[in-house]
Every structure is written in structure tokens, then in C-alpha cells.
Design a protein around this motif. Structure first.
Motif, PDB file in Angstrom:
ATOM      1  N   ALA A  65      67.992  22.608  97.073  1.00 42.68           N
ATOM      2  CA  ALA A  65      68.496  22.034  95.819  1.00 42.68           C
ATOM      3  C   ALA A  65      67.424  21.126  95.227  1.00 42.68           C
ATOM      4  N   ASN A  66      66.569  21.701  94.390  1.00 41.77           N
ATOM      5  CA  ASN A  66      65.463  20.908  93.854  1.00 41.77           C
ATOM      6  C   ASN A  66      65.083  21.285  92.424  1.00 41.77           C
ATOM      7  N   ASN A  84      59.697  21.679  92.753  1.00 45.27           N
ATOM      8  CA  ASN A  84      58.854  22.132  93.860  1.00 45.27           C
ATOM      9  C   ASN A  84      57.686  22.990  93.378  1.00 45.27           C
ATOM     10  N   LYS A  85      57.752  23.476  92.152  1.00 43.73           N
ATOM     11  CA  LYS A  85      56.672  24.298  91.600  1.00 43.73           C
ATOM     12  C   LYS A  85      55.766  23.498  90.677  1.00 43.73           C
ATOM     13  N   ILE A 127      55.564  23.221  80.719  1.00 40.71           N
ATOM     14  CA  ILE A 127      54.588  22.134  80.848  1.00 40.71           C
ATOM     15  C   ILE A 127      54.409  21.843  82.328  1.00 40.71           C
ATOM     16  N   ASP A 128      53.169  21.809  82.771  1.00 44.99           N
ATOM     17  CA  ASP A 128      52.874  21.448  84.159  1.00 44.99           C
ATOM     18  C   ASP A 128      53.110  19.957  84.357  1.00 44.99           C
ATOM     19  N   VAL A 129      53.740  19.626  85.474  1.00 44.23           N
ATOM     20  CA  VAL A 129      54.026  18.239  85.845  1.00 44.23           C
ATOM     21  C   VAL A 129      53.719  18.082  87.335  1.00 44.23           C
ATOM     22  N   PRO A 130      53.677  16.848  87.833  1.00 46.99           N
ATOM     23  CA  PRO A 130      53.465  16.680  89.275  1.00 46.99           C
ATOM     24  C   PRO A 130      54.603  17.322  90.080  1.00 46.99           C
TER      25      PRO A 130
END
Length: 173
Positions: A65-66, A84-85, A127-130
């Protein structure tokens, strides 16, 4: 009931167990660290990002669950934090067959950090995020969670700059 070789007690018990589980449906195997992380994530959204409409799910959470889901005012458009991605998607459901048409609608307002991606039957502005690991300590990742939630805001603002109704009409053809 299924026909099986009589005397196969093990086989019979497996079949009965499978039938019982099917009747009950999916049961969450709680991961306490993930459940705690979700509670703190919900608190962060409620206290510091209250304008975001996070889909709140009560109770225990499993290891996988993420992916928090944020609602928008439009039913078939959601913002999904694929933690997680390491990206956030502004997802338009059921329009994956219309990539070039959707690109034409959004290309003039896409920012440098945004891409149009096919995701199953949907298309998403990504959008890429940490990356965020819901199995680890929230406080150690709090700064990155805040960055991600700021990007959710950015995607909500982006929605106001595009003709999303024209995008959704494509999926209704």
C-alpha cells in the motif's frame, strides 16, 4: 463441489480452504510500519496541505500500500503518487488510444519537468519526484514527502491550464 479422488484428505482441505477464502474476499495482511506511515501521511496532508483531497482509507495497510490517490473535481481525473517508483501522475482515464490528440491539447502548457505517459488504459502527465518508502520511518522522509505534496499542488494548478474536458471526451467516443 469439485470432484476429487476420495481419500485425498490434503487435496480436499486445500479445495475447501480456497473456496472459503474466495467467499471472504481479499484480506489485508497488516504491515505495522506501513500503517503508521499512512497515518502520518494523512496527518501531513490534513494539517499542511488541507486543500488536497486525498482518498483516505481507514484501517490496516499491507506492505504494497504505497500509492496515495488524490481526487480532483473531475471524476475521471486523479493524481496518483506512485511513491515507490518516484513519480506523480495526473491521470486521465480511458484515453490511452488518443496519445497524439492529448499531446496536442497539452503540449503548449507542458513544463520541462512534465511528460505524457501511457499507463494502461489511461494517459498521465508525469512528474518525477523523490522515491518514498512507506516501510521506513516517516520523519526520515518527511522533507521528500513535502516535496511530493507540493508537486500534487502543481498538478492541480496545471489542470486549470488545459482543456481536460476535451481530453475526457476522447475517451467517450
Amino acid at each position: 463441489m469439485l470432484d476429487y479422488i476420495s481419500g485425498d484428505v490434503y487435496g480436499e482441505s486445500l479445495i475447501k480452504k480456497a473456496v472459503e477464502e474466495k467467499k471472504k474476499g481479499y484480506e489485508v495482511v497488516e504491515n505495522k510500519a506501513v500503517t503508521l506511515f499512512w497515518e502520518k501521511y494523512y496527518d501531513m496532508v490534513e494539517n499542511r496541505f488541507s486543500e488536497l483531497k486525498l482518498n483516505r482509507i481507514e484501517g490496516s495497510r499491507g506492505s504494497d500500500a504505497n500509492w496515495p490517490v488524490f481526487f480532483t473535481p473531475i471524476e475521471n481525473i486523479h493524481i496518483i503518487h506512485k511513491s515507490n517508483k518516484g513519480f506523480l501522475d495526473l491521470r486521465f482515464r480511458n484515453v490511452s488510444l488518443y496519445y497524439s490528440e492529448v499531446y496536442d491539447i497539452v503540449k503548449n502548457v507542458l513544463k520541462e519537468n512534465m511528460t505524457l505517459q501511457k499507463t494502461g488504459k489511461s494517459l498521465a502527465i508525469r512528474i518525477d519526484v523523490p522515491e518514498i518508502d512507506f516501510k521506513k520511518d516517516f520523519e526520515e522522509q518527511e522533507e521528500n514527502v513535502i516535496k511530493c505534496l507540493e508537486v500534487v499542488r502543481e498538478l492541480q494548478e496545471f489542470m486549470k491550464k488545459i482543456d481536460y474536458m476535451e481530453i475526457l471526451r476522447l475517451g467517450n467516443n
